[in-house]
Scaffold this active site. Sequence first.
Site, PDB file in Angstrom:
ATOM      1  N   ALA A   9     -46.163  21.393 106.249  1.00  0.00           N
ATOM      2  CA  ALA A   9     -46.106  22.982 105.814  1.00  0.00           C
ATOM      3  C   ALA A   9     -44.604  23.434 105.667  1.00  0.00           C
ATOM      4  O   ALA A   9     -44.296  24.436 106.082  1.00  0.00           O
ATOM      5  CB  ALA A   9     -46.974  23.563 106.648  1.00  0.00           C
ATOM      6  N   ARG A  15     -42.652  27.776  93.837  1.00  0.00           N
ATOM      7  CA  ARG A  15     -43.393  28.405  92.497  1.00  0.00           C
ATOM      8  C   ARG A  15     -44.261  29.768  93.001  1.00  0.00           C
ATOM      9  O   ARG A  15     -44.759  30.299  92.012  1.00  0.00           O
ATOM     10  CB  ARG A  15     -44.180  26.917  92.002  1.00  0.00           C
ATOM     11  CG  ARG A  15     -43.534  26.033  91.249  1.00  0.00           C
ATOM     12  CD  ARG A  15     -44.327  24.903  91.111  1.00  0.00           C
ATOM     13  NE  ARG A  15     -44.124  24.118  92.263  1.00  0.00           N
ATOM     14  CZ  ARG A  15     -44.906  22.734  92.313  1.00  0.00           C
ATOM     15  NH1 ARG A  15     -45.393  22.400  91.275  1.00  0.00           N
ATOM     16  NH2 ARG A  15     -44.840  21.958  93.626  1.00  0.00           N
ATOM     17  N   GLY A  79     -38.228  16.191 100.992  1.00  0.00           N
ATOM     18  CA  GLY A  79     -39.418  15.642 100.440  1.00  0.00           C
ATOM     19  C   GLY A  79     -40.685  15.380 101.589  1.00  0.00           C
ATOM     20  O   GLY A  79     -40.356  15.376 102.841  1.00  0.00           O
ATOM     21  N   THR A  80     -41.584  14.892 101.052  1.00  0.00           N
ATOM     22  CA  THR A  80     -42.848  14.819 101.871  1.00  0.00           C
ATOM     23  C   THR A  80     -42.801  13.591 102.911  1.00  0.00           C
ATOM     24  O   THR A  80     -43.243  13.396 103.747  1.00  0.00           O
ATOM     25  CB  THR A  80     -44.352  14.574 101.057  1.00  0.00           C
ATOM     26  OG1 THR A  80     -44.053  13.569 100.050  1.00  0.00           O
ATOM     27  CG2 THR A  80     -44.622  15.987 100.573  1.00  0.00           C
TER      28      THR A  80
HETATM   29  C1  UD1 Z   1     -47.811  16.005  96.252  1.00  0.00           C
HETATM   30  C2  UD1 Z   1     -47.477  14.532  96.119  1.00  0.00           C
HETATM   31  C3  UD1 Z   1     -48.692  14.237  94.722  1.00  0.00           C
HETATM   32  C4  UD1 Z   1     -49.977  14.791  95.016  1.00  0.00           C
HETATM   33  C5  UD1 Z   1     -49.840  16.253  95.367  1.00  0.00           C
HETATM   34  C6  UD1 Z   1     -51.390  16.574  95.815  1.00  0.00           C
HETATM   35  C7  UD1 Z   1     -45.643  13.725  97.141  1.00  0.00           C
HETATM   36  C8  UD1 Z   1     -44.556  13.411  96.740  1.00  0.00           C
HETATM   37  N1  UD1 Z   1     -46.415  14.290  96.027  1.00  0.00           N
HETATM   38  O1  UD1 Z   1     -47.206  16.519  95.323  1.00  0.00           O
HETATM   39  O2  UD1 Z   1     -48.675  12.776  94.670  1.00  0.00           O
HETATM   40  O3  UD1 Z   1     -50.911  14.520  93.816  1.00  0.00           O
HETATM   41  O4  UD1 Z   1     -49.205  16.466  96.294  1.00  0.00           O
HETATM   42  O5  UD1 Z   1     -51.429  18.191  95.835  1.00  0.00           O
HETATM   43  O6  UD1 Z   1     -46.015  13.833  98.116  1.00  0.00           O
HETATM   44  N2  UD1 Z   1     -43.420  19.620 102.365  1.00  0.00           N
HETATM   45  C9  UD1 Z   1     -42.778  19.460 103.211  1.00  0.00           C
HETATM   46  N3  UD1 Z   1     -41.429  19.028 103.501  1.00  0.00           N
HETATM   47  C10 UD1 Z   1     -40.893  18.579 102.149  1.00  0.00           C
HETATM   48  C11 UD1 Z   1     -41.273  18.715 101.042  1.00  0.00           C
HETATM   49  C12 UD1 Z   1     -43.044  19.321 101.118  1.00  0.00           C
HETATM   50  O7  UD1 Z   1     -43.238  19.888 104.475  1.00  0.00           O
HETATM   51  O8  UD1 Z   1     -39.667  18.399 102.586  1.00  0.00           O
HETATM   52  C13 UD1 Z   1     -44.891  20.121 102.271  1.00  0.00           C
HETATM   53  C14 UD1 Z   1     -45.028  21.334 101.243  1.00  0.00           C
HETATM   54  O9  UD1 Z   1     -45.108  22.567 102.202  1.00  0.00           O
HETATM   55  C15 UD1 Z   1     -46.585  21.168 100.986  1.00  0.00           C
HETATM   56  C16 UD1 Z   1     -46.747  19.663 100.850  1.00  0.00           C
HETATM   57  O10 UD1 Z   1     -45.540  19.172 101.742  1.00  0.00           O
HETATM   58  O11 UD1 Z   1     -47.456  21.628 101.650  1.00  0.00           O
HETATM   59  C17 UD1 Z   1     -46.589  18.936  99.352  1.00  0.00           C
HETATM   60  O12 UD1 Z   1     -45.328  19.319  98.837  1.00  0.00           O
HETATM   61  P1  UD1 Z   1     -45.361  19.787  97.357  1.00  0.00           P
HETATM   62  O13 UD1 Z   1     -44.045  19.876  96.930  1.00  0.00           O
HETATM   63  O14 UD1 Z   1     -46.436  20.710  96.888  1.00  0.00           O
HETATM   64  O15 UD1 Z   1     -45.992  18.405  96.606  1.00  0.00           O
HETATM   65  P2  UD1 Z   1     -46.490  18.324  95.061  1.00  0.00           P
HETATM   66  O16 UD1 Z   1     -45.467  18.131  94.366  1.00  0.00           O
HETATM   67  O17 UD1 Z   1     -47.926  18.988  95.116  1.00  0.00           O
HETATM   68 CA    CA Z   2     -48.676  20.681  96.257  1.00  0.00          CA
END
Ligand code: UD1
Ligand code: CA
Length: 462
Positions: A9, A15, A79-80
């Site tokens: 989170a 967006r 990134g995630t």
């Molecule tokens: C992500 C997945 C994608 C999947 C989709 C489903 C990755 C790289 N991609 O894409 O394969 O189909 O979700 O909904 O994981 N977050 C962090 N720290 C970060 C980046 C993100 O905590 O550095 C959190 C965000 O707050 C969010 C979640 O991770 O709650 C997902 O990140 P988001 O950027 O929304 O990923 P998607 O592009 O939706």
């Molecule tokens: Ca997402």
Amino acid sequence: MPVTAIILAAGEGTRMKSRHPKVMHQLLDHPLAWWSVRAARQAGAQRIVLVVGSGAEELREYFSDDADIEFVEQAERLGTGHAVRVACEQAGPFSGPVLLMYGDTPLMRAETISSLVKEAKAHHNACTVLTMSPVDPTGYGRILSEDGQVKAIIEHKDCTPEQRVALTECNSGLYCFCGRRLSENIGRLRNDNAQSEYYITDMVGVFVGLGEPVSALRCEDDQEPLGVNSRIQLAQASKIMQRRINQSLMDSGVSMLDPDQVWVGPEVRVGQDSELLPQTFLWGKTEVGADCVIGPNSRLRNARVGNSCVVDETVIEESAIDDRVKCGPRAYLRGGAHFMEGAKAGTHVEIKGSEVGEGSKVPHLSYIGDARLGKGVNIGGGSITCNYDGKHKSHTEIGDHVFIGSDTMMVAPVTIGDGALVGASSCITSDVPAGALSLERSRQTTIEGWADRYWEELGKED
Ligand code: UD1
Ligand code: CA
């Protein structure tokens, strides 16, 4: 082995175009993050690791009373995969099943999460991923399989145009990892991709490369993993959740004239044969009994409503009404108001922090604040408890079977004894003993024929 849930989170949610973190945007009456936390708990997670970053303060404050949540700060959003690495470093190393969830997928059901954990255990997987085939796969990571075996997840942005068309099975964003193997190998992620980010999705490829078992479980309901990235998706997700909750209420014996116009939060309970009319909002821990009619145009938050009540165009907040109470049209009950059996709050009345006894009525245009009314009381229209002197709030005590004439001001603190009667338009500043009549107004003057003469004089002027 106890289940740990890591919920990501920390993202900025660009967006959403918002000053608040994305996961704090409300879906019905709770922020997105709350829904993920709830689903994790319902699926049996005992430990919840919430990775926060952007707008961390808002999240920490919102969850400050939740003892099972550990916060992990991801200072840089790389990134995630990086978010999970930070979780492993600060809260790990993990053992046992580790659920990885995103804080922006609020529609995920606990049953789905549980079935993923089951699948993971059955195969002793290093990683088990929930997949889906949405109508529009744009933006989602794609599952690359060979002979029905998952090989990797390729992010939408890293797919070739051909892959974007051919690969329709998508990553839902829910995973169950083996905590030990996740902690040991998270350092292997690289950021050589379109976004120069560490993707958690690459762990699939990493494990496959190491010969560790990985499998996918398909989610039947492709709406369930809907990710909320924009306000349009937030509205779509809210609509889906509204339908889900309303359908289950209707299945349990609650009527709705138009379910599209009824909004009920996830912690609300409504009894059998109650009816919810359009533009009704039931939020928080509201409980409605059986055989009630709520609405139209009513908003209840943390309200307790007994059986056979009528709540018509009324707002009830942090307050309770017992069986057979009628409210409205246009009543406002707040701050711990309590109406006992058969009592009535009528039209354009506001009741704050007051107890209204059995069968007592406050029918028209009144304000009752910080008062206790006994049973069988009648408050005449336009009467007010003057409970505030600009600095202090004071109490008004009204005994059983008291009759308050219309337009009475009761200047608190003041007590009106059982069975007393107060004449209309009185300003009551001192206690009225039980059984007494109290009247505070100047005597009426009547001059016979005065008006006739007046009209006659006026007529002569023309
Ligand atoms: C992500 C997945 C994608 C999947 C989709 C489903 C990755 C790289 N991609 O894409 O394969 O189909 O979700 O909904 O994981 N977050 C962090 N720290 C970060 C980046 C993100 O905590 O550095 C959190 C965000 O707050 C969010 C979640 O991770 O709650 C997902 O990140 P988001 O950027 O929304 O990923 P998607 O592009 O939706
Ligand atoms: Ca997402």
